[in-house]
Design a protein around this motif. Sequence first.
Motif, PDB file in Angstrom:
ATOM      1  N   LEU A  20       0.828  -1.200   0.000  1.00 13.36           N
ATOM      2  CA  LEU A  20       0.000   0.000   0.000  1.00 13.36           C
ATOM      3  C   LEU A  20       0.868   1.259   0.000  1.00 13.36           C
ATOM      4  O   LEU A  20       0.573   2.226  -0.700  1.00 13.36           O
ATOM      5  N   ALA A  21       1.949   1.246   0.755  1.00 12.73           N
ATOM      6  CA  ALA A  21       2.858   2.397   0.785  1.00 12.73           C
ATOM      7  C   ALA A  21       3.396   2.687  -0.615  1.00 12.73           C
ATOM      8  O   ALA A  21       3.508   3.849  -1.022  1.00 12.73           O
ATOM      9  N   LYS A  22       3.705   1.644  -1.362  1.00 15.26           N
ATOM     10  CA  LYS A  22       4.204   1.824  -2.734  1.00 15.26           C
ATOM     11  C   LYS A  22       3.134   2.491  -3.605  1.00 15.26           C
ATOM     12  O   LYS A  22       3.442   3.391  -4.395  1.00 15.26           O
ATOM     13  N   ARG A  31       1.257  13.170  -8.777  1.00 15.01           N
ATOM     14  CA  ARG A  31       0.636  14.470  -8.512  1.00 15.01           C
ATOM     15  C   ARG A  31       1.641  15.539  -8.093  1.00 15.01           C
ATOM     16  O   ARG A  31       1.268  16.671  -7.816  1.00 15.01           O
ATOM     17  N   GLY A  32       2.899  15.179  -8.023  1.00 14.51           N
ATOM     18  CA  GLY A  32       3.923  16.152  -7.646  1.00 14.51           C
ATOM     19  C   GLY A  32       3.861  16.540  -6.180  1.00 14.51           C
ATOM     20  O   GLY A  32       4.287  17.637  -5.808  1.00 14.51           O
ATOM     21  N   ILE A  33       3.360  15.648  -5.335  1.00 15.89           N
ATOM     22  CA  ILE A  33       3.278  15.905  -3.899  1.00 15.89           C
ATOM     23  C   ILE A  33       4.508  15.327  -3.225  1.00 15.89           C
ATOM     24  O   ILE A  33       4.867  14.166  -3.449  1.00 15.89           O
ATOM     25  N   SER A  34       5.158  16.142  -2.434  1.00 20.04           N
ATOM     26  CA  SER A  34       6.367  15.717  -1.738  1.00 20.04           C
ATOM     27  C   SER A  34       5.988  14.843  -0.543  1.00 20.04           C
ATOM     28  O   SER A  34       5.526  15.340   0.483  1.00 20.04           O
ATOM     29  N   LEU A  35       6.164  13.540  -0.700  1.00 23.23           N
ATOM     30  CA  LEU A  35       5.748  12.580   0.313  1.00 23.23           C
ATOM     31  C   LEU A  35       6.703  11.394   0.300  1.00 23.23           C
ATOM     32  O   LEU A  35       7.178  10.986  -0.755  1.00 23.23           O
ATOM     33  N   ILE A  36       6.976  10.882   1.474  1.00 22.05           N
ATOM     34  CA  ILE A  36       7.738   9.640   1.612  1.00 22.05           C
ATOM     35  C   ILE A  36       6.823   8.656   2.331  1.00 22.05           C
ATOM     36  O   ILE A  36       6.499   8.846   3.503  1.00 22.05           O
ATOM     37  N   ALA A  37       6.370   7.636   1.606  1.00 24.63           N
ATOM     38  CA  ALA A  37       5.485   6.625   2.175  1.00 24.63           C
ATOM     39  C   ALA A  37       6.323   5.426   2.591  1.00 24.63           C
ATOM     40  O   ALA A  37       7.130   4.920   1.817  1.00 24.63           O
ATOM     41  N   ASP A  38       6.126   4.994   3.809  1.00 23.24           N
ATOM     42  CA  ASP A  38       6.867   3.860   4.341  1.00 23.24           C
ATOM     43  C   ASP A  38       5.897   2.952   5.088  1.00 23.24           C
ATOM     44  O   ASP A  38       4.760   3.327   5.341  1.00 23.24           O
ATOM     45  N   ALA A  39       6.363   1.781   5.441  1.00 20.81           N
ATOM     46  CA  ALA A  39       5.532   0.812   6.143  1.00 20.81           C
ATOM     47  C   ALA A  39       6.321   0.215   7.293  1.00 20.81           C
ATOM     48  O   ALA A  39       7.541   0.120   7.236  1.00 20.81           O
ATOM     49  N   TRP A  79      -3.319  10.395  13.124  1.00 22.46           N
ATOM     50  CA  TRP A  79      -3.422   9.026  12.610  1.00 22.46           C
ATOM     51  C   TRP A  79      -4.881   8.681  12.384  1.00 22.46           C
ATOM     52  O   TRP A  79      -5.785   9.355  12.868  1.00 22.46           O
ATOM     53  N   ASP A  80      -5.106   7.603  11.651  1.00 17.82           N
ATOM     54  CA  ASP A  80      -6.455   7.122  11.407  1.00 17.82           C
ATOM     55  C   ASP A  80      -6.343   5.697  10.880  1.00 17.82           C
ATOM     56  O   ASP A  80      -5.239   5.230  10.566  1.00 17.82           O
ATOM     57  N   LEU A  81      -7.490   5.037  10.776  1.00 20.86           N
ATOM     58  CA  LEU A  81      -7.542   3.744  10.106  1.00 20.86           C
ATOM     59  C   LEU A  81      -7.538   3.988   8.605  1.00 20.86           C
ATOM     60  O   LEU A  81      -8.174   4.940   8.134  1.00 20.86           O
ATOM     61  N   VAL A  82      -6.844   3.148   7.863  1.00 20.73           N
ATOM     62  CA  VAL A  82      -6.892   3.240   6.408  1.00 20.73           C
ATOM     63  C   VAL A  82      -8.332   2.993   5.979  1.00 20.73           C
ATOM     64  O   VAL A  82      -8.989   2.071   6.484  1.00 20.73           O
ATOM     65  N   ASP A  83      -8.814   3.803   5.061  1.00 28.56           N
ATOM     66  CA  ASP A  83     -10.139   3.593   4.495  1.00 28.56           C
ATOM     67  C   ASP A  83     -10.220   2.138   4.006  1.00 28.56           C
ATOM     68  O   ASP A  83      -9.395   1.712   3.205  1.00 28.56           O
ATOM     69  N   PRO A  84     -11.197   1.363   4.506  1.00 33.87           N
ATOM     70  CA  PRO A  84     -11.253  -0.063   4.176  1.00 33.87           C
ATOM     71  C   PRO A  84     -11.399  -0.359   2.684  1.00 33.87           C
ATOM     72  O   PRO A  84     -10.819  -1.311   2.178  1.00 33.87           O
ATOM     73  N   VAL A  85     -12.173   0.452   1.969  1.00 30.86           N
ATOM     74  CA  VAL A  85     -12.330   0.240   0.532  1.00 30.86           C
ATOM     75  C   VAL A  85     -11.020   0.542  -0.180  1.00 30.86           C
ATOM     76  O   VAL A  85     -10.595  -0.200  -1.073  1.00 30.86           O
ATOM     77  N   ALA A  86     -10.357   1.609   0.209  1.00 29.83           N
ATOM     78  CA  ALA A  86      -9.065   1.951  -0.390  1.00 29.83           C
ATOM     79  C   ALA A  86      -8.042   0.855  -0.129  1.00 29.83           C
ATOM     80  O   ALA A  86      -7.236   0.522  -0.996  1.00 29.83           O
ATOM     81  N   PHE A  87      -8.085   0.273   1.070  1.00 29.01           N
ATOM     82  CA  PHE A  87      -7.161  -0.816   1.384  1.00 29.01           C
ATOM     83  C   PHE A  87      -7.461  -2.037   0.532  1.00 29.01           C
ATOM     84  O   PHE A  87      -6.559  -2.634  -0.054  1.00 29.01           O
ATOM     85  N   ALA A  88      -8.730  -2.410   0.450  1.00 23.72           N
ATOM     86  CA  ALA A  88      -9.110  -3.610  -0.303  1.00 23.72           C
ATOM     87  C   ALA A  88      -8.737  -3.513  -1.774  1.00 23.72           C
ATOM     88  O   ALA A  88      -8.375  -4.505  -2.396  1.00 23.72           O
ATOM     89  N   THR A  89      -8.797  -2.301  -2.310  1.00 27.34           N
ATOM     90  CA  THR A  89      -8.495  -2.097  -3.724  1.00 27.34           C
ATOM     91  C   THR A  89      -7.070  -1.590  -3.960  1.00 27.34           C
ATOM     92  O   THR A  89      -6.689  -1.353  -5.103  1.00 27.34           O
ATOM     93  N   ASP A  91      -5.918   1.328  -3.424  1.00 27.21           N
ATOM     94  CA  ASP A  91      -6.121   2.598  -4.124  1.00 27.21           C
ATOM     95  C   ASP A  91      -5.230   3.672  -3.500  1.00 27.21           C
ATOM     96  O   ASP A  91      -5.611   4.336  -2.526  1.00 27.21           O
ATOM     97  N   GLY A  92      -4.049   3.837  -4.049  1.00 23.40           N
ATOM     98  CA  GLY A  92      -3.084   4.799  -3.534  1.00 23.40           C
ATOM     99  C   GLY A  92      -3.587   6.227  -3.566  1.00 23.40           C
ATOM    100  O   GLY A  92      -3.302   7.013  -2.662  1.00 23.40           O
ATOM    101  N   ASP A  93      -4.348   6.578  -4.599  1.00 21.57           N
ATOM    102  CA  ASP A  93      -4.875   7.942  -4.697  1.00 21.57           C
ATOM    103  C   ASP A  93      -5.856   8.237  -3.562  1.00 21.57           C
ATOM    104  O   ASP A  93      -5.810   9.309  -2.967  1.00 21.57           O
ATOM    105  N   ARG A  94      -6.701   7.287  -3.274  1.00 18.23           N
ATOM    106  CA  ARG A  94      -7.694   7.485  -2.205  1.00 18.23           C
ATOM    107  C   ARG A  94      -7.016   7.584  -0.837  1.00 18.23           C
ATOM    108  O   ARG A  94      -7.401   8.404   0.002  1.00 18.23           O
ATOM    109  N   VAL A  95      -6.013   6.766  -0.617  1.00 18.82           N
ATOM    110  CA  VAL A  95      -5.279   6.830   0.652  1.00 18.82           C
ATOM    111  C   VAL A  95      -4.506   8.143   0.735  1.00 18.82           C
ATOM    112  O   VAL A  95      -4.447   8.763   1.800  1.00 18.82           O
ATOM    113  N   LEU A  96      -3.942   8.589  -0.364  1.00 17.01           N
ATOM    114  CA  LEU A  96      -3.241   9.869  -0.378  1.00 17.01           C
ATOM    115  C   LEU A  96      -4.178  11.001   0.016  1.00 17.01           C
ATOM    116  O   LEU A  96      -3.811  11.876   0.813  1.00 17.01           O
TER     117      LEU A  96
END
Length: 106
Positions: A20-22, A31-39, A79-89, A91-96
């Motif tokens: 999911l981090a990837k 989208r040109g957003i400065s972000l470092i996603a890690d797990a 912090w929050d729980l990952v959106d369950p639909v975004a996790f199941a799919t 969906d990096g954009d939705r999690v972003l």
Amino acid sequence: MKEPIRLLILCSWGATSSRLAKQVQEAADRRGISLIADADGISAFKQGKKPCDVALLEPQVRHLKKEVSKAANERGIPWDLVDPVAFATMDGDRVLEQVLRLIQKD
């Protein structure tokens, strides 16, 4: 230059969260957003091993949210729980979008 947003996606051991981090990293890059996603695993998060600006907990380990909440609140990390639909799919954009909303609240 603005510092990147440091996102940490949490699961039991860090395995499923890596994928999911990837996806989130790729969405941010497009989208040109400065972000470092890690797990990582929850244990490492509680010990503060990786610095982060925002954390997301995967749905399959939501039973650990009290532990995550305590550790995050002690360090002032939104912090929050990952959106369950975004996790199941994976969906990096939705999690972003979820990450960006959490950062705005901070």
